[in-house]
Write an enzyme that holds these catalytic residues in place. Structure first.
Site, PDB file in Angstrom:
ATOM      1  N   MET A  38      -9.172   8.151  -0.523  1.00 18.76           N
ATOM      2  CA  MET A  38     -10.020   8.526   0.618  1.00 18.76           C
ATOM      3  C   MET A  38     -10.606   9.916   0.390  1.00 18.76           C
ATOM      4  O   MET A  38      -9.897  10.828  -0.032  1.00 18.76           O
ATOM      5  CB  MET A  38      -9.197   8.539   1.897  1.00 18.76           C
ATOM      6  N   GLY A  50      -3.504   3.698   7.802  1.00 13.98           N
ATOM      7  CA  GLY A  50      -2.539   2.614   7.854  1.00 13.98           C
ATOM      8  C   GLY A  50      -2.109   2.371   9.295  1.00 13.98           C
ATOM      9  O   GLY A  50      -2.417   3.160  10.194  1.00 13.98           O
ATOM     10  N   SER A  59       0.845  -1.197   0.000  1.00 16.99           N
ATOM     11  CA  SER A  59       0.000   0.000   0.000  1.00 16.99           C
ATOM     12  C   SER A  59       0.878   1.243   0.000  1.00 16.99           C
ATOM     13  O   SER A  59       1.636   1.486   0.937  1.00 16.99           O
ATOM     14  CB  SER A  59      -0.917   0.016   1.226  1.00 16.99           C
ATOM     15  N   ASP A  94      -4.876   3.651  -1.990  1.00 18.94           N
ATOM     16  CA  ASP A  94      -5.994   3.958  -1.097  1.00 18.94           C
ATOM     17  C   ASP A  94      -6.531   5.354  -1.382  1.00 18.94           C
ATOM     18  O   ASP A  94      -5.884   6.351  -1.061  1.00 18.94           O
ATOM     19  CB  ASP A  94      -5.523   3.888   0.363  1.00 18.94           C
ATOM     20  N   MET A 138     -11.949  -6.289   4.509  1.00 18.28           N
ATOM     21  CA  MET A 138     -11.142  -5.381   5.332  1.00 18.28           C
ATOM     22  C   MET A 138     -10.806  -6.064   6.651  1.00 18.28           C
ATOM     23  O   MET A 138     -11.696  -6.589   7.336  1.00 18.28           O
ATOM     24  CB  MET A 138     -11.886  -4.071   5.595  1.00 18.28           C
ATOM     25  N   ASP A 172      -6.916  -6.603   3.646  1.00 17.29           N
ATOM     26  CA  ASP A 172      -6.286  -5.280   3.727  1.00 17.29           C
ATOM     27  C   ASP A 172      -6.379  -4.746   5.150  1.00 17.29           C
ATOM     28  O   ASP A 172      -7.475  -4.517   5.661  1.00 17.29           O
ATOM     29  CB  ASP A 172      -7.015  -4.333   2.752  1.00 17.29           C
ATOM     30  N   HIS A 232      -8.340   1.125  -4.325  1.00 14.55           N
ATOM     31  CA  HIS A 232      -9.318   0.897  -3.259  1.00 14.55           C
ATOM     32  C   HIS A 232     -10.030   2.207  -2.984  1.00 14.55           C
ATOM     33  O   HIS A 232      -9.468   3.109  -2.368  1.00 14.55           O
ATOM     34  CB  HIS A 232      -8.543   0.386  -2.023  1.00 14.55           C
ATOM     35  N   MET A 273     -12.244   4.393  -1.045  1.00 17.63           N
ATOM     36  CA  MET A 273     -12.944   4.633   0.227  1.00 17.63           C
ATOM     37  C   MET A 273     -13.663   5.967   0.092  1.00 17.63           C
ATOM     38  O   MET A 273     -13.292   6.972   0.709  1.00 17.63           O
ATOM     39  CB  MET A 273     -11.943   4.629   1.383  1.00 17.63           C
ATOM     40  N   HIS A 277      -1.149  -1.187  -4.293  1.00 16.09           N
ATOM     41  CA  HIS A 277      -2.454  -0.856  -3.717  1.00 16.09           C
ATOM     42  C   HIS A 277      -2.545   0.649  -3.479  1.00 16.09           C
ATOM     43  O   HIS A 277      -1.671   1.239  -2.838  1.00 16.09           O
ATOM     44  CB  HIS A 277      -2.621  -1.620  -2.400  1.00 16.09           C
TER      45      HIS A 277
HETATM   46  O1  LIG Z   1      -7.209   0.693   3.090  1.00 14.48           O
HETATM   47  C1  LIG Z   1      -6.380   0.817   3.962  1.00 14.48           C
HETATM   48  C2  LIG Z   1      -6.650   1.616   5.190  1.00 14.48           C
HETATM   49  O2  LIG Z   1      -7.882   2.174   5.095  1.00 14.48           O
HETATM   50  C3  LIG Z   1      -5.132   0.085   3.820  1.00 14.48           C
HETATM   51  O3  LIG Z   1      -4.841  -0.234   2.482  1.00 14.48           O
HETATM   52  C4  LIG Z   1      -3.903   0.527   4.581  1.00 14.48           C
HETATM   53  O4  LIG Z   1      -3.077   1.361   3.818  1.00 14.48           O
HETATM   54  C5  LIG Z   1      -3.133  -0.677   5.013  1.00 14.48           C
HETATM   55  O5  LIG Z   1      -2.084  -0.302   5.843  1.00 14.48           O
HETATM   56  P1  LIG Z   1      -1.464  -1.290   6.934  1.00 14.48           P
HETATM   57  O6  LIG Z   1      -2.580  -1.684   7.864  1.00 14.48           O
HETATM   58  O7  LIG Z   1      -0.921  -2.468   6.178  1.00 14.48           O
HETATM   59  O8  LIG Z   1      -0.403  -0.464   7.594  1.00 14.48           O
HETATM   60 CO   LIG Z   2      -6.677  -0.211   1.198  1.00 14.15          CO
END
Ligand SMILES: O=C(CO)[C@@H](O)[C@H](O)COP(=O)(O)O
Ligand SMILES: [Co+2]
Length: 218
Positions: free
Chosen positions: A37, A144, A8, A35, A137, A175, A66, A68, A33
């Site tokens: 948001m 993260g 990610s 993310d 999830m 994830d 992904h 969100m 990946h």
């Molecule tokens: O979608 C998400 C968080 O919302 C993830 O993709 C995080 O980026 C994963 O990070 P780690 O938990 O591996 O540090």
């Molecule tokens: Co994600």
């Protein structure tokens, strides 16, 4: 076949983004990946389609986007045009999950449905015949570096059983909180695509972390 590792980019060093992308690519990560948001579905705000478009020519990795965001059907076309290979939409984010997935497929992009920790597999059963990937999830979305929630393991096993019983074809991705300790139970339950952010990018040697995760999913 070994598991697919999807670092990610949320946990990368943005002042050295090109270096951090190349690092995981040369270490054997197949997916990157991303993310997205919106500050609404989740509190944080990250990147938009323009950012994905700039990243696209910099890597051959599969761009695993992904979303969100609330009402993702309003923006999936833009991410497809930007060069996403897989687009994931949360069932909790729209009353029109079927339409959102259909729009992704119409663009020739792989369609993924995503469920939060509080959402049962039952909520997505009616779209499992049309998806290429299901993302379970393993943390609440938005940040993260959170702790893996083991309640996801049962959902992975349920999805694997449904896929076998009905002859579907989707990959199962997880994830959140994935590391060398949490990955094994998810792999054994049936997950085959593993997002990892802070485990890969924090501290030292992202390449070695990817090798470890791949070795644990053979
Ligand atoms: O979608 C998400 C968080 O919302 C993830 O993709 C995080 O980026 C994963 O990070 P780690 O938990 O591996 O540090
Ligand atoms: Co994600």
């Amino acid at each position: 076949m070994a598991g697919i590792i999807a670092p990610s980019i949320l946990s990368a060093d943005y002042t050295n983004l090109e270096r951090d992308v190349k690092l995981v690519e040369s270490a054997g990560a197949e997916y990157l990946h991303i993310d997205v948001m919106d500050g609404n579905f989740v509190p944080s705000i990250s990147y938009g389609p323009g950012w994905v478009k700039q990243l696209r020519p910099e890597t051959k990795m599969v761009l695993d986007v992904h979303l969100m965001v609330m009402n993702p059907e309003k923006i999936v076309d833009e991410f497809a045009d930007a060069g996403a290979d897989i687009i994931g939409v949360h069932v909790e984010a729209t009353p029109h999950i079927h339409r959102a997935l259909q729009m992704i497929k119409n663009k020739g992009v792989k369609a993924e449905v995503v469920i939060n920790p509080g959402t049962p597999v039952l909520a997505i059963e009616s779209v499992l015949d049309m998806v290429d990937q299901v993302l379970v999830m393993t943390v609440n979305p938005g940040f993260g570096g959170q702790k893996f929630l083991p309640s996801a393991i049962e959902k992975i096993a349920q999805l694997k059983a449904i896929r076998e019983e009905l002859g579907y074809n989707f990959d199962i991705e997880i994830d959140g909180g994935v590391n060398n300790e949490t990955i094994t139970a998810a792999f054994e339950a049936g997950a085959n695509v593993f997002v990892a952010g802070s485990y890969v990018y924090d501290k030292v040697d992202p390449a070695a972390k990817i090798t470890t995760l791949k070795d644990l999913t053979k």
